[in-house]
Design a protein around this motif. Structure first.
Motif, PDB file in Angstrom:
ATOM      1  N   ASP A  35     -85.761   4.830  35.973  1.00 13.42           N
ATOM      2  CA  ASP A  35     -87.158   5.295  35.720  1.00 13.42           C
ATOM      3  C   ASP A  35     -88.021   4.508  36.381  1.00 13.42           C
ATOM      4  O   ASP A  35     -89.157   5.235  37.094  1.00 13.42           O
ATOM      5  CB  ASP A  35     -87.248   5.083  34.139  1.00 13.42           C
ATOM      6  N   THR A  36     -87.841   3.411  36.665  1.00 15.11           N
ATOM      7  CA  THR A  36     -88.641   2.505  37.551  1.00 15.11           C
ATOM      8  C   THR A  36     -88.858   2.885  39.038  1.00 15.11           C
ATOM      9  O   THR A  36     -89.893   2.813  39.536  1.00 15.11           O
ATOM     10  CB  THR A  36     -88.381   1.047  37.384  1.00 15.11           C
ATOM     11  N   ILE A  37     -87.696   3.068  39.267  1.00 10.76           N
ATOM     12  CA  ILE A  37     -87.354   3.524  40.799  1.00 10.76           C
ATOM     13  C   ILE A  37     -88.141   4.914  40.967  1.00 10.76           C
ATOM     14  O   ILE A  37     -88.772   5.128  42.165  1.00 10.76           O
ATOM     15  CB  ILE A  37     -86.026   3.777  41.066  1.00 10.76           C
ATOM     16  N   ARG A  55     -96.778   8.671  33.961  1.00  7.48           N
ATOM     17  CA  ARG A  55     -95.807   7.474  33.418  1.00  7.48           C
ATOM     18  C   ARG A  55     -96.163   6.161  33.320  1.00  7.48           C
ATOM     19  O   ARG A  55     -95.704   5.345  32.618  1.00  7.48           O
ATOM     20  CB  ARG A  55     -94.692   7.393  34.774  1.00  7.48           C
ATOM     21  N   VAL A  56     -97.376   6.104  34.089  1.00  9.12           N
ATOM     22  CA  VAL A  56     -98.232   4.453  33.452  1.00  9.12           C
ATOM     23  C   VAL A  56     -98.766   4.544  32.568  1.00  9.12           C
ATOM     24  O   VAL A  56     -98.990   3.724  31.739  1.00  9.12           O
ATOM     25  CB  VAL A  56     -98.881   4.208  35.003  1.00  9.12           C
ATOM     26  N   THR A  60     -83.974   2.296  32.228  1.00  9.88           N
ATOM     27  CA  THR A  60     -85.275   1.758  32.665  1.00  9.88           C
ATOM     28  C   THR A  60     -85.230   1.456  34.089  1.00  9.88           C
ATOM     29  O   THR A  60     -86.645   1.677  34.641  1.00  9.88           O
ATOM     30  CB  THR A  60     -85.389   0.406  31.851  1.00  9.88           C
ATOM     31  N   VAL A  61     -84.417   1.016  34.653  1.00 10.85           N
ATOM     32  CA  VAL A  61     -84.221   0.346  36.121  1.00 10.85           C
ATOM     33  C   VAL A  61     -84.626   1.651  36.810  1.00 10.85           C
ATOM     34  O   VAL A  61     -85.351   1.791  37.898  1.00 10.85           O
ATOM     35  CB  VAL A  61     -83.261  -0.027  36.735  1.00 10.85           C
ATOM     36  N   PHE A 107     -96.753  10.077  38.720  1.00 11.14           N
ATOM     37  CA  PHE A 107     -97.067   8.436  38.878  1.00 11.14           C
ATOM     38  C   PHE A 107     -98.031   8.127  37.750  1.00 11.14           C
ATOM     39  O   PHE A 107     -97.479   7.264  36.840  1.00 11.14           O
ATOM     40  CB  PHE A 107     -97.299   8.034  40.048  1.00 11.14           C
ATOM     41  N   ARG A 139     -81.869   8.453  30.543  1.00 16.16           N
ATOM     42  CA  ARG A 139     -81.589   7.424  29.542  1.00 16.16           C
ATOM     43  C   ARG A 139     -80.275   7.658  29.178  1.00 16.16           C
ATOM     44  O   ARG A 139     -79.417   6.957  28.966  1.00 16.16           O
ATOM     45  CB  ARG A 139     -82.699   7.428  28.326  1.00 16.16           C
ATOM     46  N   CYS A 154     -81.582   3.269  46.738  1.00 17.09           N
ATOM     47  CA  CYS A 154     -81.770   2.936  45.172  1.00 17.09           C
ATOM     48  C   CYS A 154     -81.286   4.261  44.453  1.00 17.09           C
ATOM     49  O   CYS A 154     -80.686   3.965  43.365  1.00 17.09           O
ATOM     50  CB  CYS A 154     -83.258   2.767  44.907  1.00 17.09           C
ATOM     51  N   THR A 213     -90.628   6.142  39.422  1.00 15.32           N
ATOM     52  CA  THR A 213     -91.854   5.919  39.353  1.00 15.32           C
ATOM     53  C   THR A 213     -92.602   5.399  40.580  1.00 15.32           C
ATOM     54  O   THR A 213     -93.415   5.833  41.019  1.00 15.32           O
ATOM     55  CB  THR A 213     -92.445   5.050  38.259  1.00 15.32           C
ATOM     56  N   PHE A 214     -91.769   4.464  41.197  1.00 11.35           N
ATOM     57  CA  PHE A 214     -92.266   3.965  42.393  1.00 11.35           C
ATOM     58  C   PHE A 214     -92.255   4.947  43.479  1.00 11.35           C
ATOM     59  O   PHE A 214     -93.003   4.937  44.376  1.00 11.35           O
ATOM     60  CB  PHE A 214     -91.410   2.672  42.699  1.00 11.35           C
TER      61      PHE A 214
END
Length: 352
Positions: free
Chosen positions: A88-90, A289-290, A85-86, A286, A76, A333, A92-93
């Protein structure tokens, strides 16, 4: 309460343990990102070593300044609300993708070493990992700390014996393969990039526990050099067998078998342990984070089960294919993260 202080050696050991996973130990990562480029791969290793030192220091230094307790503070801070946020999504994926790769790696190991169907190895690792996450993962970090020194020792032994039996020629063949990266320099950057994606989750809080900036700097240097040395040894071992090694899903296991059947068994055991610890940390990272598994344990169990089934299905794509295509994709990414970290290295003192 006074914050715990850790030494540069502990920082370096944890850094190495974070990056060194099953993909590294099998030899697939080093083959795909370095050895297949021939002598140019050696240059790539030098670049990667320097980048590991550089970004390891940046991440841990930010973690120290921000008093980070997870990767979110750093993400952040570096990317802001939207980009953070983007990123963090990367991350997590990629944690989910790493879990799939570990399942596939165990399947490849079962098929190559035990002559059992790959799906058997896939299923065993998927179920074992899910059960571990569901019952708690206390001790996983200690397990990693125990496995990594043994792993590096075995890797060194295999590499030295391999080099002695089959020395690297001054010029060895470049293997042309389909994939998302086909240049040695790009490969070295992507190798550091996708490893950084998962390293942030550990190195940020690690920096917060370090004694001071000097400890962080020395830890980053020792850790980066250790990673470069380990990768270099595998590179040398693979390079002497490039004419045949690309046919194997787990090339280092094949080389170990050529030296000694006993060494091959030992290496297989170490690989399984490394695959397991990496899979557990990836699945736990993973799912955490979900959903907050402590507050919502029932929903957490469903998510663990569903994630395991999807990862098991994804693993059927094959270990080498996942390493070849998924890791470079995440690496591209991850460059977003590296760029954000570099920018914030210069402005951190003004914002903290």
């Amino acid at each position: 309460m006074k914050r715990k202080r850790i030494s540069a050696f502990k920082v370096a050991a944890t850094y190495i343990g974070t990056v060194v996973g099953a993909g590294f130990a099998t030899g697939q990562e080093i083959m795909q990102f370095f050895a297949r480029f021939g002598i140019y791969g050696a240059g790539g290793l030098l670049v990667a070593t320097g980048l590991f030192i550089f970004f390891g220091f940046i991440i841990m230094d930010l973690g120290n300044k921000l008093h980070a307790r997870s990767h979110l503070e750093i993400i952040r801070f570096s990317g802001g609300k939207f980009l953070g946020t983007v990123i963090d999504t990367i991350i997590t994926f990629f944690l989910f993708g790493t879990f799939s790769v570990m399942i596939a790696g165990n399947g490849a190991l079962f098929e190559q070493q035990l002559r059992l169907p790959a799906i058997a190895g896939n299923t065993v690792m998927a179920v074992l990992t899910a059960l571990t996450v569901l019952t708690g993962i206390n001790g996983v970090i200690n397990s990693i700390s125990f496995v990594v020194p043994f792993l590096l020792t075995v890797v060194m032994a295999v590499s030295v014996f391999s080099f002695a039996q089959n020395p690297v020629k001054p010029v060895f063949p470049v293997i042309s393969q389909d994939g998302l990266v086909n240049h040695w320099l790009a490969a070295s950057v992507l190798y550091v990039s996708y490893n950084t994606v998962t390293s942030v989750a550990i190195l940020g809080p690690l920096g917060n526990e370090a004694k001071d900036e000097k400890t962080i700097r020395n830890g980053a240097i020792l850790g980066g050099l250790g990673l470069g040395a380990g990768a270099g040894m595998i590179y040398l071992a693979l390079s002497g067998y490039m004419a045949v090694i690309d046919k194997f899903e787990v090339p280092m296991l094949h080389i170990a078998g050529g030296i000694s059947p006993l060494l091959q068994v030992v290496y297989a055991i170490v690989l399984i342990a490394e695959i397991y610890t990496t899979a557990v940390s990836s699945l736990y990272g993973f799912t955490s984070r979900v959903i907050d598994m402590e507050k919502k344990p029932v929903k957490g169990r469903y998510i663990v089960a569903a994630s395991t089934v999807v990862a098991l299905l994804s693993s059927r794509l094959g270990f080498s294919n996942l390493v070849k295509f998924l890791y470079p994709l995440i690496g591209y990414c991850g460059i977003i993260i590296l760029a954000a970290l570099v920018v914030n290295m210069y402005i951190a003192k003004k914002r903290i």
